[in-house]
Design a protein around this motif. Structure first.
Motif, mmCIF file in Angstrom:
data_model
loop_
_atom_site.group_PDB
_atom_site.id
_atom_site.type_symbol
_atom_site.label_atom_id
_atom_site.label_comp_id
_atom_site.label_asym_id
_atom_site.label_seq_id
_atom_site.Cartn_x
_atom_site.Cartn_y
_atom_site.Cartn_z
ATOM 1 N N MET A 29 0.829 -1.203 0.000
ATOM 2 C CA MET A 29 0.000 0.000 0.000
ATOM 3 C C MET A 29 0.867 1.259 0.000
ATOM 4 O O MET A 29 0.580 2.241 -0.703
ATOM 5 N N ASN A 30 1.938 1.236 0.773
ATOM 6 C CA ASN A 30 2.796 2.411 0.859
ATOM 7 C C ASN A 30 3.580 2.648 -0.426
ATOM 8 O O ASN A 30 3.829 3.804 -0.801
ATOM 9 N N TYR A 31 3.945 1.587 -1.123
ATOM 10 C CA TYR A 31 4.640 1.777 -2.396
ATOM 11 C C TYR A 31 3.704 2.375 -3.447
ATOM 12 O O TYR A 31 4.142 3.136 -4.317
ATOM 13 N N VAL A 32 2.414 2.043 -3.380
ATOM 14 C CA VAL A 32 1.459 2.706 -4.279
ATOM 15 C C VAL A 32 1.451 4.200 -3.994
ATOM 16 O O VAL A 32 1.476 5.030 -4.914
ATOM 17 N N ALA A 33 1.439 4.558 -2.717
ATOM 18 C CA ALA A 33 1.435 5.970 -2.339
ATOM 19 C C ALA A 33 2.688 6.684 -2.814
ATOM 20 O O ALA A 33 2.629 7.825 -3.308
ATOM 21 N N VAL A 34 3.833 6.034 -2.665
ATOM 22 C CA VAL A 34 5.101 6.631 -3.103
ATOM 23 C C VAL A 34 5.079 6.898 -4.602
ATOM 24 O O VAL A 34 5.465 7.981 -5.066
ATOM 25 N N TYR A 75 8.557 -3.569 -4.650
ATOM 26 C CA TYR A 75 8.014 -4.593 -3.759
ATOM 27 C C TYR A 75 8.858 -5.864 -3.795
ATOM 28 O O TYR A 75 9.082 -6.496 -2.759
ATOM 29 N N SER A 76 9.337 -6.230 -4.961
ATOM 30 C CA SER A 76 10.168 -7.426 -5.077
ATOM 31 C C SER A 76 11.447 -7.287 -4.261
ATOM 32 O O SER A 76 11.883 -8.236 -3.592
ATOM 33 N N PHE A 177 -0.409 2.525 7.304
ATOM 34 C CA PHE A 177 0.010 2.786 5.930
ATOM 35 C C PHE A 177 -0.639 4.076 5.437
ATOM 36 O O PHE A 177 -1.578 4.593 6.055
ATOM 37 N N ILE A 178 -0.137 4.597 4.312
ATOM 38 C CA ILE A 178 -0.669 5.836 3.769
ATOM 39 C C ILE A 178 -2.079 5.593 3.242
ATOM 40 O O ILE A 178 -2.297 4.705 2.411
#
Length: 286
Positions: A29-34, A75-76, A177-178
């Motif tokens: 979820m946080n990587y989507v936000a980033v 993510y990987s 998470f964001i």
């Protein structure tokens, strides 16, 4: 709003999981936000499932490709560090379909994305699924979290697993998470659907909804079955995890998972990492 829009779908991993526990989902979820903050791509809807992801994204096709590529890479890398597992998503292919606002393809795509957890028997309505945007539309909710700008840089990096500083008004949800409320284009999506009842029509008539009514679905989420394997290995075989089991013990473990969790061969393959065809052979042994 004039923008190119795409439905982005990754292939389902058949014998592995993207997300093994809630912490993994939070990182996703946080990587989507980033990426929403650091790329020109607009996020309209998404869902993170245990072994695949879906996005409805807007911008030039090349920008959308860059978004999903960077998401998979980030993510990987996290997954590899946590589980000492290499190349989780290197060969995980992505399908990207262009959508059009005005011919209902956008509405069908958003409904398809949001109905994934319902079709997987995880929740009864998209609003009940945490890891995505199913609860955002026509639902005047506010986050109970805190603005990320109130955290120190070190604390921010720990939250989002990235040194990239997000906009100070992004909200850190109470779950850790964001919140997608910070960056998802909610008003635009609602303007296309127009009314809650029209959105519900697309949800109820999505291909995911119709297909789920024809399937015998797993009773338990992948993460629950996965977390239970360690206890089964300990109680049944006095081993720490299933990688320490011999072939006879692995076969018994597979049968116990099926018996105790009503798991189908596909789910057993995902949580154990054993190829689907091998699972079928194990279940057929006496």
């Amino acid at each position: 709003m004039s923008v190119n829009i795409c439905l982005v779908t990754t292939d389902h991993l058949k014998d592995r999981l993207w997300f093994k526990d809630d912490d993994d989902f939070k990182v996703g979820m946080n990587y989507v936000a980033v990426l929403a903050a650091t790329t020109p791509v607009q996020v309209f809807a998404f869902v993170l499932m245990s072994n695949h992801v879906h996005f409805v994204l807007g911008r030039a096709y090349e920008d959308v490709v860059d978004f999903i590529t960077r998401f998979k890479q980030a993510y990987s890398n996290y997954f590899n560090r946590k589980y000492s597992s290499k190349e989780l998503l290197r060969n995980n292919s992505v399908n990207i379909q262009k959508l059009t606002v005005g011919n209902e393809s956008f509405e069908r795509a958003v409904a398809y994305v949001h109905m994934n957890p319902v079709a997987a028997n995880i929740c009864s309505h998209p609003a009940g699924y945490t890891w995505g945007t199913g609860s955002l539309l026509f639902n005047r909710i506010s986050s109970n979290g805190s603005r990320i700008g109130t955290f120190s840089k070190r604390a921010q990096a720990k939250i989002v697993h990235s040194r990239i500083l997000l906009p100070s008004d992004y909200i850190v949800d109470e779950k850790g998470f964001i919140s997608p409320l910070s960056y998802v284009q909610i008003q635009f999506v609602e303007s296309v659907f127009r009314t809650p009842s029209r959105m519900n029509y697309f949800l109820q008539n999505s291909s995911k909804s119709l297909n789920s009514k024809k399937q015998n679905l797993p009773t338990f989420k992948d993460q629950i079955v996965f977390s239970a394997m360690e206890d089964l290995c300990s109680s049944l075989f006095n081993k720490n995890n299933h990688s320490e089991l011999n072939q006879i013990q692995k076969t018994e473990l597979v049968k116990q998972i099926k018996r105790r969790f009503s798991a189908d061969p596909h789910q057993i393959s995902r949580v154990t990492g054993i190829p689907y065809e091998t699972i079928l052979q194990m279940l057929d042994t006496f």
